[in-house]
Scaffold this motif. Structure first.
Motif, PDB file in Angstrom:
ATOM      1  N   PRO A 230       0.813  -1.229   0.000  1.00 26.79           N
ATOM      2  CA  PRO A 230       0.000   0.000   0.000  1.00 26.79           C
ATOM      3  C   PRO A 230       0.846   1.279   0.000  1.00 26.79           C
ATOM      4  O   PRO A 230       0.478   2.270  -0.641  1.00 26.79           O
ATOM      5  CB  PRO A 230      -0.816  -0.125   1.290  1.00 26.79           C
ATOM      6  N   GLU A 231       1.987   1.255   0.695  1.00 27.79           N
ATOM      7  CA  GLU A 231       2.867   2.420   0.726  1.00 27.79           C
ATOM      8  C   GLU A 231       3.465   2.688  -0.656  1.00 27.79           C
ATOM      9  O   GLU A 231       3.517   3.842  -1.125  1.00 27.79           O
ATOM     10  CB  GLU A 231       3.980   2.222   1.748  1.00 27.79           C
ATOM     11  N   GLU A 232       3.895   1.631  -1.313  1.00 26.70           N
ATOM     12  CA  GLU A 232       4.453   1.780  -2.661  1.00 26.70           C
ATOM     13  C   GLU A 232       3.379   2.237  -3.643  1.00 26.70           C
ATOM     14  O   GLU A 232       3.659   3.007  -4.579  1.00 26.70           O
ATOM     15  CB  GLU A 232       5.060   0.462  -3.122  1.00 26.70           C
ATOM     16  N   TYR A 233       2.154   1.748  -3.441  1.00 28.27           N
ATOM     17  CA  TYR A 233       1.061   2.155  -4.326  1.00 28.27           C
ATOM     18  C   TYR A 233       0.794   3.652  -4.200  1.00 28.27           C
ATOM     19  O   TYR A 233       0.604   4.341  -5.217  1.00 28.27           O
ATOM     20  CB  TYR A 233      -0.203   1.359  -3.985  1.00 28.27           C
ATOM     21  N   GLU A 234       0.775   4.161  -2.982  1.00 31.89           N
ATOM     22  CA  GLU A 234       0.562   5.593  -2.782  1.00 31.89           C
ATOM     23  C   GLU A 234       1.679   6.411  -3.419  1.00 31.89           C
ATOM     24  O   GLU A 234       1.432   7.460  -4.026  1.00 31.89           O
ATOM     25  CB  GLU A 234       0.471   5.899  -1.288  1.00 31.89           C
ATOM     26  N   ALA A 235       2.906   5.923  -3.281  1.00 30.89           N
ATOM     27  CA  ALA A 235       4.041   6.626  -3.892  1.00 30.89           C
ATOM     28  C   ALA A 235       3.926   6.602  -5.415  1.00 30.89           C
ATOM     29  O   ALA A 235       4.231   7.599  -6.090  1.00 30.89           O
ATOM     30  CB  ALA A 235       5.352   5.982  -3.438  1.00 30.89           C
ATOM     31  N   TRP A 236       3.465   5.475  -5.959  1.00 32.16           N
ATOM     32  CA  TRP A 236       3.315   5.347  -7.409  1.00 32.16           C
ATOM     33  C   TRP A 236       2.256   6.301  -7.931  1.00 32.16           C
ATOM     34  O   TRP A 236       2.474   6.993  -8.937  1.00 32.16           O
ATOM     35  CB  TRP A 236       2.959   3.905  -7.762  1.00 32.16           C
ATOM     36  N   THR A 237       1.102   6.349  -7.263  1.00 35.55           N
ATOM     37  CA  THR A 237       0.042   7.249  -7.729  1.00 35.55           C
ATOM     38  C   THR A 237       0.490   8.711  -7.653  1.00 35.55           C
ATOM     39  O   THR A 237       0.171   9.508  -8.543  1.00 35.55           O
ATOM     40  CB  THR A 237      -1.248   7.058  -6.907  1.00 35.55           C
ATOM     41  N   ALA A 238       1.244   9.043  -6.616  1.00 34.63           N
ATOM     42  CA  ALA A 238       1.731  10.419  -6.485  1.00 34.63           C
ATOM     43  C   ALA A 238       2.690  10.767  -7.622  1.00 34.63           C
ATOM     44  O   ALA A 238       2.627  11.860  -8.205  1.00 34.63           O
ATOM     45  CB  ALA A 238       2.422  10.605  -5.131  1.00 34.63           C
ATOM     46  N   SER A 239       3.579   9.829  -7.946  1.00 35.44           N
ATOM     47  CA  SER A 239       4.544  10.076  -9.021  1.00 35.44           C
ATOM     48  C   SER A 239       3.854  10.116 -10.385  1.00 35.44           C
ATOM     49  O   SER A 239       4.229  10.898 -11.261  1.00 35.44           O
ATOM     50  CB  SER A 239       5.643   9.013  -9.009  1.00 35.44           C
TER      51      SER A 239
END
Length: 349
Positions: A230-239
């Motif tokens: 979930p943390e990586e997913y949030e970072a991906w959507t932000a990028s």
């Protein structure tokens, strides 16, 4: 005749052996999510019931053949004829009913559970609800994230441990969506939206396929589902939200490629991950994070050589694709420049 039977037996044995082979990214026999596990449990239950029935019937058949076979001196002997045995008739009527009930109860329960997509049908989606509009096209896939306002192609990124709801539709003809390790297949029709949900338990990349014959490149209509924390997913959507098509190029060659892209490719392809155009206007894959993708055209490794090959001869790599003939012949220098630009389209890590 014996040689033919030996060949048939060998091929059947090999098919059975290969049918049991698989890896956790594309096998229904190695479920990696809640939906896949429910379907796998039903598969095991139904197979167990069928095997049980076959074994019992085979045992009774062998018993009857052995016990009541004709013996010497009894060529004209007629055994006692038994008919109208109510006890036997009740037994062989009740047993199939019980077996059907054993199979029906979990099947109906799981069917209602898998069909529950109410969170994705709300007029206003909850903040944490992940809904993706999946559009199947000749011969590629588009994924539009409703809450995140992101559009991407070929790679669908999802968080582990969370339900991901999918609205599936065919943009041209009928296709079918299937990720063997995560969920069963469902049709994507041009005239209606089908809905489903899936969930990945573990991080990893899972293979997805079109399972409805749709043309010469049907077998090449593949995609990837990338499950991340979930943390990586949030970072991906932000990028991804930062990819607006105005990213700086890394070299003079890439800058030249950008100019070529703006003149010949931009009419079909977008490099803005926040593409606000309606789905009908998005006629070609979004390339905003092209450099991050594992595959070119969904089928070959994403590297410089394969990108150049795709640009030079898209028809040779994926027959029947709509990119063929959309632009004039590119020189080798133009192909090199365009390749440098495309491979530089990446989300920030």
């Amino acid at each position: 005749m014996m040689k033919q039977w030996r060949l048939v037996s060998l091929v059947s044995l090999l098919a059975l052996l290969l049918g049991g082979c698989g890896k956790d990214f594309q096998s229904t026999l190695i479920p990696q999510g809640e939906v896949a596990k429910m379907q796998y449990d039903l598969l095991l239950l139904s197979t167990a019931i069928m095997v049980l029935v076959v074994l019992v019937v085979t045992a009774i058949f062998i018993y009857v053949v052995v016990k009541f076979r004709q013996k010497k001196g009894q060529e004209n002997y007629i055994p006692k004829q038994v008919e109208g045995n109510h006890k036997l008739e009740i037994i062989w009527t009740v047993i199939p009913i019980l077996l059907l009930l054993v199979l029906a109860v979990p099947t109906v329960t799981y069917t209602f559970k898998l069909a529950d997509v109410k969170p994705a049908q709300k007029q206003k989606l909850d903040k944490d609800t992940i809904v993706i509009d999946v559009s199947a096209r000749l011969y590629w896939w588009e994924f539009a994230y409703k809450n995140e306002k992101i559009v991407t192609s070929q790679d669908m990124v999802i968080p582990t441990g969370k339900k991901v709801y999918l609205n599936l539709k065919g943009a041209d003809i009928k296709h079918a969506f299937w990720v063997p390790s995560l969920a069963g297949k469902i049709d994507t029709n041009p005239d209606n939206v089908n809905m489903m949900w899936l969930k990945a338990d573990n991080p990893g990349t899972y293979n997805g396929f079109c399972t409805e014959l749709c043309g010469p490149s049907h077998a090449l209509m593949q995609f990837k589902v990338k499950a991340v924390s979930p943390e990586e997913y949030e970072a991906w959507t932000a990028s991804m939200n930062k990819l607006d098509g105005k990213q700086e190029t890394a070299s003079a060659q890439a800058e030249e490629g950008k100019e070529i892209f703006q003149k010949s490719c931009i009419g079909c392809h977008a490099v803005d991950a926040n593409d606000a155009r309606p789905a009908a206007a998005r006629i070609a894959p979004n390339l905003a994070n092209f450099g991050d993708r594992e595959l070119v055209a969904g089928i070959v490794e994403n590297n410089e050589e394969n990108v150049k090959q795709w640009l030079k001869d898209p028809e040779g790599m994926k027959p029947g694709n709509l990119m063929t003939g959309k632009y004039g012949n590119l020189t080798d220098e133009q192909v090199d420049a365009l390749t440098a630009y495309l491979l530089g389209l990446k989300a920030e890590k």
